[in-house]
Enzyme design. Structure first.
Site, PDB file in Angstrom:
ATOM      1  N   ASP A  31       0.816  -1.225   0.000  1.00  0.00           N
ATOM      2  CA  ASP A  31       0.000   0.000   0.000  1.00  0.00           C
ATOM      3  C   ASP A  31       0.849   1.275   0.000  1.00  0.00           C
ATOM      4  O   ASP A  31       0.656   2.159   0.833  1.00  0.00           O
ATOM      5  CB  ASP A  31      -0.929   0.017   1.215  1.00  0.00           C
ATOM      6  CG  ASP A  31      -1.641  -1.302   1.463  1.00  0.00           C
ATOM      7  OD1 ASP A  31      -2.050  -1.941   0.489  1.00  0.00           O
ATOM      8  OD2 ASP A  31      -1.798  -1.678   2.647  1.00  0.00           O
ATOM      9  N   GLU A 238     -11.635  -0.133  -2.988  1.00  0.00           N
ATOM     10  CA  GLU A 238     -10.784   0.437  -1.936  1.00  0.00           C
ATOM     11  C   GLU A 238      -9.635   1.184  -2.607  1.00  0.00           C
ATOM     12  O   GLU A 238      -9.588   1.319  -3.823  1.00  0.00           O
ATOM     13  CB  GLU A 238     -10.249  -0.664  -1.017  1.00  0.00           C
ATOM     14  CG  GLU A 238      -9.362  -1.692  -1.703  1.00  0.00           C
ATOM     15  CD  GLU A 238      -8.988  -2.855  -0.796  1.00  0.00           C
ATOM     16  OE1 GLU A 238      -9.405  -2.872   0.381  1.00  0.00           O
ATOM     17  OE2 GLU A 238      -8.277  -3.765  -1.275  1.00  0.00           O
TER      18      GLU A 238
END
Length: 339
Positions: A31, A238
């Protein structure tokens, strides 16, 4: 999030075909939120660990408990790990699952934004402050009022205003909210219903709170209609990110269970945004999560895959590759592995 079958993959061959290699190999990272501060690249990733928790659709096996900050003098230079910048035990309100963070700078201060679960197992988003881009960061005693779900991405507009984009379905709990209100009985819309939208809120001048009630960011199809929940290859799941290029706002995100990084464009930070296409085709591992950053006049996609762990979904490694735009400002789709 069930484990994808990886038995057919020869990882030695795959890693030779990969368009980029992990930036660090001594820990697992995911991420990556990348920024350039004073000419240097700083990356704010998740720090993956193997907590021995069984796999499920809520992502319980993603049991991260701290954040490291990485830096690079250039895209081609060695990546430096600056160690633990913030640990869950130093966040008064948080109990577990320090998921994907982001960072921002204003007036010489650095702000680390992060989601975590409270004692009631509901995600909120917090902020921690430092005088250094590498931390250590000191967390505010309470989460940001009105925040919820996961994956904060903070964008500085051309006028100096800052906006946070957030949200994620399934384990990210976005499906439990309507009009910013939580209800345990809420679920993801049916396939023929409008998809859930990511959320945006402008930040206060001190960077510590929302300056307004969060609102939905609409993603439209080519006909100007909202994407449907069953449009799994295009709808938001997301991993929000926002960047500005040639006068346009580019909102990019992950489609989750179909594993694409897609993007949509608009004329202002609130949208609406019109779907444009895919930035990154699926990587090895269940998740896909990215950031886009300009470095020395070129644009780069920071992303992750699970090649280093040989396919373990929750043990990921951050990577970087250059992105290209065509003459119309469209981003050319990237294949993470060469044929």
């Amino acid at each position: 999030m069930p484990e994808e079958s990886i038995e057919h993959i020869d990882f030695e061959v795959l890693n030779q075909k990969a368009i980029s290699q992990p930036l660090v190999k001594h820990i697992f990272t995911a991420d990556p939120s990348a920024h350039v501060f004073d000419g240097k690249i700083y990356i704010y990733p998740s720090h993956d660990i193997d907590a021995g928790i069984p796999f499920d659709d809520l992502g319980s096996h993603f049991a991260m408990e701290d954040y490291h900050v990485l830096s690079m003098d250039s895209v081609d230079s060695e990546t430096v790990d600056h160690g633990v910048a913030l640990h869950v035990k130093d966040v008064p309100w948080a109990t577990r699952q320090m998921w994907a963070p982001d960072a921002a700078r204003k007036n010489g201060k650095y702000y680390l934004y992060f989601p975590a679960k409270k004692a009631d197992d509901i995600f909120q988003i917090g902020v921690a402050v430092s005088d250094s881009p590498t931390g250590p960061f000191v967390a505010e005693p309470q989460p940001i009022e009105g925040s919820y779900s996961i994956d904060p991405a903070v964008f500085e507009d051309t006028d100096g205003s800052f906006y946070m984009y957030f949200g994620g379905i399934w384990g990210g709990q976005l499906q439990k909210y309507r009009n910013n209100q939580y209800d345990v009985n809420n679920e993801e819309p049916l396939p023929n219903e409008t998809a859930l939208c990511p959320i945006v809120a402008k930040l206060t001048d001190d960077m510590l709170q929302f300056a307004e009630s969060p609102r939905e960011l609409q993603i439209l199809d080519e006909k100007g209609e909202l994407l449907l929940a069953g449009d799994n290859e295009r709808r938001f799941f997301e991993a929000s990110w926002m960047h500005h290029y040639n006068g346009k706002y580019y909102f990019s995100y992950s489609t989750g269970d179909t594993h694409f990084i897609c993007y949509a464009t608009g004329d202002n930070p609130y949208g609406p945004f019109t779907y444009q296409g895919k930035i990154l085709n699926p990587v090895v591992g269940w998740t896909s999560h990215h950031s886009i950053c300009e470095v020395d006049g070129k644009w780069y996609l920071f992303y992750h895959d699970s090649s280093l762990s040989e396919g373990v979904t929750h043990l990921r490694s951050v990577k970087v590759t250059e992105i290209s735009y065509d003459s119309d400002g469209k981003i050319l789709t990237i294949d993470p592995y060469l044929d």
